[in-house]
Enzyme design. Structure first.
Site, PDB file in Angstrom:
ATOM      1  N   HIS A  54      10.565  21.095   7.757  1.00 12.21           N
ATOM      2  CA  HIS A  54      11.881  21.043   7.119  1.00 12.21           C
ATOM      3  C   HIS A  54      11.846  19.858   6.152  1.00 12.21           C
ATOM      4  O   HIS A  54      11.204  18.842   6.453  1.00 12.21           O
ATOM      5  CB  HIS A  54      13.004  20.735   8.110  1.00 12.21           C
ATOM      6  CG  HIS A  54      13.174  21.697   9.244  1.00 12.21           C
ATOM      7  ND1 HIS A  54      12.385  21.676  10.359  1.00 12.21           N
ATOM      8  CD2 HIS A  54      14.088  22.675   9.449  1.00 12.21           C
ATOM      9  CE1 HIS A  54      12.796  22.619  11.196  1.00 12.21           C
ATOM     10  NE2 HIS A  54      13.818  23.243  10.678  1.00 12.21           N
ATOM     11  N   ASP A  84      12.298  16.572   7.801  1.00 13.76           N
ATOM     12  CA  ASP A  84      11.252  16.129   8.740  1.00 13.76           C
ATOM     13  C   ASP A  84      10.290  15.172   8.054  1.00 13.76           C
ATOM     14  O   ASP A  84       9.784  14.237   8.663  1.00 13.76           O
ATOM     15  CB  ASP A  84      10.342  17.292   9.195  1.00 13.76           C
ATOM     16  CG  ASP A  84      11.054  18.414   9.883  1.00 13.76           C
ATOM     17  OD1 ASP A  84      12.143  18.190  10.414  1.00 13.76           O
ATOM     18  OD2 ASP A  84      10.476  19.518   9.894  1.00 13.76           O
TER      19      ASP A  84
END
Ligand code: XUL
Ligand code: CO
Length: 441
Positions: free
Chosen positions: A104, A107
């Site tokens: 993501h 992340d």
């Protein structure tokens, strides 16, 4: 990767040693170089590491904070820490031998105070990732945007009652698509995150679904504009975090996509634990997607049937995965998709070695399942049984039913005049379950 610094100094590359090996840091079934039908096992299975669990997960739960502390997390500058973490990530991908990773946006790079600052952070980490991908040969299976952690998304992103939040989410996905393209991502995933609702007392369900569709149409249009040719994937999940999630399961996902004219652009990323949360089996979800040519990719994990939430465990259940692989192979494979280990270590599994044991088990069980499924399909016993079970539709009035050449009146006449009462036939479930066991043990 910083040339001299090793983040997993005690563990070398994981090799294949065969089924007799007792070495817990070796593969017993996954030999990435093994060639089957002109392709290596690495190419068939397309394993991927989920960055969020393996490099952002700390073992926290609603009852307590994280238990997992990695040495590379030390430091005060969040960008330098993010880079060191990514170096550790690529060292792990290389040592475990994963050809792909997934992430993501949030992340890999810390969220800033403004969208512009978040985008700058992302650019810095994407440049770092690009260099690491080039140096290691590890590729991006898919990218996605985190539209669920930040409090602004507490009532959803594309389905938020506030158009301002919708706009923010759109801007975030625009950037996530750009970075996925920049890193050569082969797919882009939409998991509905908080796209759902808790109570109809404050919700306009129809408008929320319309907004979600508008959002996905915008994504399709923007992907075309920037030349992103990767596959779009919807990842269904029935509940958690919200009580009613709009992408409940594959069947409701198909209905949603068709209702809004989006089905040409999407396939499904099927997660094992989401299937079981929906009250389905993993192979059921695969078959529903495959039946309409929309099987895209797999988030490989397992739930715990005694717990009602998404435990995201590593899957070592050879029987479940063999049945899943039979369905995947019968569907013609995953195309640009892969087997992404969207799975996390248990809270007390705090050592770096546990990350290796977990993925070794996952890779090995899938490799074993793949080989067993191929044997099952090559022997053709189940296929033969099923074909025979439906053979009354292969000719005569059965074929006419399938071709929609007959109606109720024709069939009534047939039953009254010639067919009479059908002769019941056994479904042979127990015999077939015994047959399945001959492949497993
Ligand atoms: C959440 C989940 C996500 C998606 C990507 O249950 O599976 O991690 O895979 O957003
Ligand atoms: Co997932």
């Amino acid at each position: 990767m910083a040339k001299n610094k090793q983040h997993f100094p005690k563990i070398g590359p994981i090799g294949y040693e065969g089924p007799a090996s007792g070495n817990p840091l070796a593969f017993r079934h996954y030999n990435p170089e093994e060639r089957i039908d002109g392709r290596t096992l690495r190419e068939h299975l397309r394993f991927s590491i989920a960055y969020w669990h393996s490099f952002r997960g700390v073992g926290s739960d609603p009852f307590g904070p994280g238990t997992i502390r990695r040495e590379w997390e030390r430091g005060t500058d969040p960008i330098s820490v993010a880079k060191a973490r990514m170096d550790a990530g690529f060292e792990f991908f290389t040592k475990i031998g994963a050809p792909f990773w997934c992430f993501h946006d949030r992340d890999i790079a810390p969220e800033g105070r403004t969208l512009a600052e978040s985008n700058r952070h992302l650019d810095a980490l994407v440049a770092h990732a690009k260099a690491l991908q080039k140096a290691t040969g590890v590729k991006l299976l898919w990218g996605t945007a985190n539209l669920f952690s930040n409090p602004r998304y507490m009532c959803g992103a594309a389905t938020n009652p506030d158009a301002h939040v919708f706009a923010y989410a759109a801007a975030q996905v625009k950037k996530a698509l750009e970075v996925t393209l920049e890193l050569g991502g082969e797919n882009y995933v939409f998991w509905g995150g908080r796209e759902g609702y808790e109570t109809l007392l404050n919700t306009n369900l129809k408008r929320e679904q319309d907004h979600l569709a508008a959002f996905l149409h915008m994504a399709v249009a923007y992907a075309k504009e920037i030349g992103f040719k990767g596959q779009f994937l919807i990842e269904p999940k029935p509940k958690e975090p919200t009580k009613h999630q709009y992408d409940f399961d594959v069947a409701s996902g198909i209905a949603f996509l068709r209702t809004y004219g989006l089905d040409r652009h999407f396939k499904f990323n099927i997660e094992t634990n989401h299937a079981t949360l929906a009250g389905h089996t993993f192979p059921h979800e695969i078959e529903v997607a495959a039946a309409v040519g929309m099987l895209g990719s797999i988030d490989a994990n397992a739930g715990d049937l005694l717990l009602g939430w998404d435990t995201d465990q590593f899957n070592t259940d050879a029987k479940e995965l063999t049945l899943a692989m039979v369905s995947i192979l019968r569907a013609g494979g995953l195309g640009s998709g892969g087997l992404n280990f969207d799975a996390k270590l248990r809270r007390p599994s705090i050592d770096p070695a546990d990350l290796f044991y977990a993925h070794i088990g996952g890779f090995d069980t899938y490799a074993l399942a793949f080989k067993t499924a191929r044997r099952i399909l090559a022997d053709g016993k189940f296929t033969e049984f099923v074909a025979e079970r439906y053979s009354s539709y292969d000719a005569g009035f059965g074929k006419d039913i399938e071709r929609r050449k007959v109606g109720f009146k024709d069939l009534e006449r047939l039953v009254l005049k010639t067919l009479g009462e059908p002769v019941p036939r056994s479904g042979r479930q127990e015999k077939l379950e015994n047959l399945l066991n001959t492949y497993l043990h």
